[in-house]
Design a protein around this motif. Structure first.
Motif, short mmCIF file in Angstrom:
data_model
loop_
_atom_site.label_atom_id
_atom_site.label_comp_id
_atom_site.label_asym_id
_atom_site.label_seq_id
_atom_site.Cartn_x
_atom_site.Cartn_y
_atom_site.Cartn_z
N TRP A 82 5.13 54.05 14.57
CA TRP A 82 4.45 52.93 15.21
C TRP A 82 5.42 52.16 16.10
CZ3 TRP A 82 -0.61 50.86 14.79
CH2 TRP A 82 -0.77 49.64 15.41
N LEU A 142 5.92 46.64 13.65
CA LEU A 142 5.48 46.41 12.28
C LEU A 142 6.66 46.34 11.33
CD1 LEU A 142 2.53 48.95 11.85
CD2 LEU A 142 2.38 46.52 12.34
N GLN A 159 3.79 45.72 6.40
CA GLN A 159 2.61 45.76 7.27
C GLN A 159 2.15 47.21 7.46
OE1 GLN A 159 4.32 43.73 10.63
NE2 GLN A 159 3.21 41.82 10.18
N ALA A 160 3.09 48.13 7.63
CA ALA A 160 2.73 49.54 7.78
C ALA A 160 2.04 50.05 6.53
CB ALA A 160 3.99 50.36 8.09
N GLY A 179 0.40 48.25 4.39
CA GLY A 179 -0.91 47.60 4.35
C GLY A 179 -1.92 48.28 5.27
N ILE A 180 -1.48 48.68 6.46
CA ILE A 180 -2.39 49.37 7.39
C ILE A 180 -2.82 50.71 6.80
CG2 ILE A 180 -2.47 50.57 9.61
CD1 ILE A 180 -0.92 48.27 10.79
N LEU A 181 -1.89 51.42 6.17
CA LEU A 181 -2.25 52.70 5.56
C LEU A 181 -3.25 52.51 4.43
CD1 LEU A 181 1.20 54.51 5.48
CD2 LEU A 181 -0.79 55.07 6.87
N MET A 237 -5.35 49.99 4.10
CA MET A 237 -6.62 49.57 4.70
C MET A 237 -7.34 50.76 5.32
SD MET A 237 -7.38 46.52 7.43
CE MET A 237 -6.37 47.25 8.69
N ALA A 238 -6.60 51.63 5.99
CA ALA A 238 -7.22 52.82 6.58
C ALA A 238 -7.81 53.71 5.49
CB ALA A 238 -6.20 53.59 7.41
#
Length: 141
Positions: free
Chosen positions: A45, A58, A62-63, A65-67, A69-70
């Motif tokens: 990213w 990121l 945060q990375a 968290g994005i994973l 959430m995805a």
């Protein structure tokens, strides 16, 4: 008799301890894999997205968290239990697409046999038809 019971108990304890160690190792390996995957995602990213789309960089968390959430939003990585009809969800999808493809494109199964029996003759006849009128037009011009 007493030795036999002690031997059985000892064997059960050893098997239980081995299973517990194996489960602990698998949980630890899965945790390490997730952490490594989040780190790789963060690096990719931060390497691509700020330059291409002018997005912020990121942090590691945060990375991760994005994973997560995805995963929650889009699912994927479906290795869960089999569905009631005994087939895994992805297997049902493959079968459904396979049936569609076979019904729509079932004629292609005979292509090799057609080409071996009639294909070259039919192709030469087609080329002859296509080149025939073209040569006549060239002669008339």
């Amino acid at each position: 008799m007493k030795e036999h019971i002690e031997h059985q108990v000892k064997g059960k304890v050893e098997r239980t301890v081995k299973k517990a160690v194996r489960v602990f190792f698998y949980v630890l390996a899965a945790f390490a894999f997730i952490m490594l995957f989040a780190y790789i995602f963060m690096r990719l990213w931060n390497w691509l997205m700020p330059d291409i789309f002018a997005l912020q960089q990121l942090t590691y968390w945060q990375a991760l968290g994005i994973l997560i959430m995805a995963k929650l939003l889009f699912g994927g990585f479906d290795r869960g239990p089999k569905k009631p009809n005994g087939k895994h969800r992805n297997e049902r999808k493959r079968n459904r697409w396979g049936k569609r493809c076979n019904s729509e494109y079932g004629k292609w199964e005979m292509y090799d046999r057609f080409w071996a029996e009639e294909g070259e003759k039919a192709y030469e006849a087609y080329v002859g038809r296509m080149q025939g009128p073209k040569n006549e037009e060239d002669e008339n011009v």
